[in-house]
Write a protein that holds these residues in place. Structure first.
Motif, PDB file in Angstrom:
ATOM      1  N   LEU A  13       0.817  -1.214   0.000  1.00  0.00           N
ATOM      2  CA  LEU A  13       0.000   0.000   0.000  1.00  0.00           C
ATOM      3  C   LEU A  13       0.853   1.267   0.000  1.00  0.00           C
ATOM      4  O   LEU A  13       0.547   2.233  -0.701  1.00  0.00           O
ATOM      5  CB  LEU A  13      -0.961  -0.001   1.186  1.00  0.00           C
ATOM      6  N   GLY A  14       1.946   1.272   0.753  1.00  0.00           N
ATOM      7  CA  GLY A  14       2.838   2.432   0.775  1.00  0.00           C
ATOM      8  C   GLY A  14       3.432   2.714  -0.598  1.00  0.00           C
ATOM      9  O   GLY A  14       3.543   3.871  -1.016  1.00  0.00           O
ATOM     10  N   LYS A  15       3.793   1.669  -1.313  1.00  0.00           N
ATOM     11  CA  LYS A  15       4.337   1.830  -2.662  1.00  0.00           C
ATOM     12  C   LYS A  15       3.263   2.364  -3.606  1.00  0.00           C
ATOM     13  O   LYS A  15       3.530   3.239  -4.427  1.00  0.00           O
ATOM     14  CB  LYS A  15       4.883   0.502  -3.184  1.00  0.00           C
ATOM     15  N   TYR A  49      -1.422  18.596  -6.828  1.00  0.00           N
ATOM     16  CA  TYR A  49      -0.144  18.595  -6.134  1.00  0.00           C
ATOM     17  C   TYR A  49      -0.344  18.382  -4.631  1.00  0.00           C
ATOM     18  O   TYR A  49       0.414  17.640  -3.997  1.00  0.00           O
ATOM     19  CB  TYR A  49       0.598  19.904  -6.392  1.00  0.00           C
ATOM     20  N   GLY A  50      -1.371  18.995  -4.062  1.00  0.00           N
ATOM     21  CA  GLY A  50      -1.660  18.823  -2.644  1.00  0.00           C
ATOM     22  C   GLY A  50      -2.053  17.401  -2.298  1.00  0.00           C
ATOM     23  O   GLY A  50      -1.586  16.840  -1.292  1.00  0.00           O
ATOM     24  N   LEU A  51      -2.899  16.792  -3.129  1.00  0.00           N
ATOM     25  CA  LEU A  51      -3.271  15.391  -2.906  1.00  0.00           C
ATOM     26  C   LEU A  51      -2.050  14.485  -3.022  1.00  0.00           C
ATOM     27  O   LEU A  51      -1.893  13.520  -2.268  1.00  0.00           O
ATOM     28  CB  LEU A  51      -4.354  14.955  -3.897  1.00  0.00           C
ATOM     29  N   LYS A  58       1.571   9.813   3.631  1.00  0.00           N
ATOM     30  CA  LYS A  58       0.996   8.532   4.052  1.00  0.00           C
ATOM     31  C   LYS A  58       1.896   7.369   3.640  1.00  0.00           C
ATOM     32  O   LYS A  58       2.095   6.423   4.404  1.00  0.00           O
ATOM     33  CB  LYS A  58      -0.415   8.367   3.444  1.00  0.00           C
ATOM     34  N   SER A  59       2.475   7.461   2.439  1.00  0.00           N
ATOM     35  CA  SER A  59       3.387   6.423   1.973  1.00  0.00           C
ATOM     36  C   SER A  59       4.582   6.293   2.905  1.00  0.00           C
ATOM     37  O   SER A  59       5.010   5.183   3.241  1.00  0.00           O
ATOM     38  CB  SER A  59       3.863   6.739   0.551  1.00  0.00           C
ATOM     39  N   PHE A  60       5.141   7.436   3.336  1.00  0.00           N
ATOM     40  CA  PHE A  60       6.289   7.405   4.236  1.00  0.00           C
ATOM     41  C   PHE A  60       5.939   6.763   5.575  1.00  0.00           C
ATOM     42  O   PHE A  60       6.806   6.187   6.228  1.00  0.00           O
ATOM     43  CB  PHE A  60       6.831   8.814   4.469  1.00  0.00           C
TER      44      PHE A  60
END
Length: 113
Positions: A13-15, A49-51, A58-60
């Protein structure tokens, strides 16, 4: 008292969030390019860009930095194709070779056993 088990996120999911972030940031930049003469496009660019930034954060939180961050270079690949399809910028053999090298590098960097 019963202990509540924390639900873990799906494995990749992070990827996925980082790939979506790369796509959204490149899309936002395309709209900024168009937006110099149209404020609506400029606003759409800021939203994209904000999204993308939110998905990156969230990925991090879900993935190792050394795995997630190299995936951000997908935005370069997306921007290259946006330039070809939407801005009539030439897609040369040299640029395609660079995209292939980026793809190989990202794959090798983000691959884990």
């Amino acid at each position: 008292m019963e202990q509540i088990k924390a639900r873990s996120a799906p494995r990749h999911l992070g990827k996925l969030f980082m790939v979506l972030s790369a796509f959204l940031t490149a899309t936002g930049q395309l709209f900024w390019k168009w937006g110099h003469a149209n404020l609506l496009y400029m606003g759409i660019g800021f939203i994209c860009y904000g999204l993308g930034a939110i998905l990156m954060i969230k990925s991090f939180s879900l993935e190792k930095l050394s795995v997630a961050y190299p995936l951000m270079c997908i935005s370069y690949i997306v921007a290259l194709f946006y330039g070809d399809f939407f801005l009539d910028e030439p897609l040369t053999l040299q640029k395609l070779a660079a995209v292939a090298l980026l793809g190989i590098g990202v794959t090798l960097t983000s691959y884990e056993k």
